[in-house]
Design a protein around this motif. Sequence first.
Motif, short mmCIF file in Angstrom:
data_model
loop_
_atom_site.label_atom_id
_atom_site.label_comp_id
_atom_site.label_asym_id
_atom_site.label_seq_id
_atom_site.Cartn_x
_atom_site.Cartn_y
_atom_site.Cartn_z
N LYS A 28 -14.99 13.88 6.67
CA LYS A 28 -14.08 13.47 7.74
C LYS A 28 -14.62 13.90 9.09
O LYS A 28 -14.92 15.07 9.30
CB LYS A 28 -12.71 14.12 7.52
CG LYS A 28 -11.65 13.11 7.13
CD LYS A 28 -10.31 13.76 6.98
CE LYS A 28 -9.41 13.41 8.13
NZ LYS A 28 -8.09 14.02 7.98
N THR A 29 -14.78 12.94 9.96
CA THR A 29 -15.24 13.28 11.30
C THR A 29 -14.24 12.74 12.30
O THR A 29 -13.39 11.92 11.97
CB THR A 29 -16.60 12.65 11.62
OG1 THR A 29 -16.45 11.23 11.57
CG2 THR A 29 -17.66 13.11 10.66
N VAL A 30 -14.36 13.23 13.53
CA VAL A 30 -13.53 12.67 14.58
C VAL A 30 -14.10 11.30 14.92
O VAL A 30 -15.25 11.02 14.67
CB VAL A 30 -13.53 13.57 15.83
CG1 VAL A 30 -12.84 14.88 15.54
CG2 VAL A 30 -14.94 13.81 16.33
N GLY A 82 -14.43 9.85 17.86
CA GLY A 82 -15.23 9.71 19.08
C GLY A 82 -14.89 10.82 20.05
O GLY A 82 -14.14 11.74 19.73
N VAL A 109 -12.27 14.29 20.18
CA VAL A 109 -12.75 15.66 20.43
C VAL A 109 -11.93 16.27 21.56
O VAL A 109 -11.45 17.40 21.45
CB VAL A 109 -14.25 15.66 20.83
CG1 VAL A 109 -14.71 17.08 21.16
CG2 VAL A 109 -15.11 15.09 19.74
#
Lengths: 248, 123
Positions: A231-233, A235, A239
């Motif tokens: 899982k990433t942010v 963009g 953040v």
Amino acid sequence: MACENILSEEALSLANSLVESIKNNDKEKAETVLHQLTKKDDNVLLQEIGKLTRDLHTALNGFSLDSHLSDLEERDFSDARERLHYVISLTDQAANTTLNSVEEAGPLCDQMHRHVKEIKESWSKFLSRDMCADEFRRFSRQLESYLQDWESDVVSIKRHLNEILMAQDFQDLTGQVLHRVIELVENLETSLVGLIKVAGKRESTKPKQGAEAAPDIAASGPRVPGVDNWKTVSGQDEVDDLLSSLGF
Amino acid sequence: MKILVVDDFSTMRRIIKNLLRDLGFNNTSEADDGNTALPMLKNGNFDFLVTDWNMPGMTGIDLLKAVRADESLSHIPVLMVTAEQKREQIIEAAQAGVNGYIIKPFTAQTLKEKLDKIFERVS
């Protein structure tokens, strides 16, 4: 080994009695003797097969104990393929961005160069008092319009240069992805060398400690779409939201 | 304003240095990982640190922690510019005392905004 047995005394006497029975046209006896002879050979063959099977079994056991290999799954290879495709698409993007900017900035430079030459010629005409009032008015209007063009053209050229500059970030991003593929290839190499050792010397390898599950904050490079599921942010905005929720 | 740019890829260091120059910051130095950066920070009177996360040797997060743990350096604002974009990582960096976090690929505009914001808070 089979030859040694056949050539043993027992085999020799069997062979002699085979020749004898053929000479006597005793078909039944010849078949029995022949059967006895080949049975001996079969036993040797079976023994050899048995030995090979045991070797293979040992090799495979060692093979499965090698955690490097059990870590390398088919998925890793399709991941590596995806990562390399991602590198191709990033380099393609960077090259196109750069070329587009060059193609747009180039003609602007050419046009500026042409206009500067025009103004220079008129200016030297003016300095040598070789310009009538009408010509001077035309020159003055032309200069004004060119100055306006140049002001905006220089801003455009600088913008294109900035785009070219930013496009170079592909080297960092693809480099990080390529490092991971190299790591996979190195793991494969280690495993294959291990396999050759196990199969060649029939040495059992001790099971190696499997790689620890990566903690959540370990560096893993850019997320490759379709390969990395962590899982990433989404963009920079997310953040910023996350950080402001933490009091930033 | 003396700025140290830390990234293992020289192209990225050059990109950041060029962008900083456009923004009026001409006094920049480079380091390729935390181990190289730390002694430079200790001896160099730097006012600002821009660092990547994923580097061989000492990573950016460890560099950030080392800077915050060192009394003579702990005041230096740190801006992280990285491809690492897991929520846990951003939270980790925030807890370690990062002043700004930019994810790659980024734009010149984003860099300017984050720098402005950090200077606004610091001053």
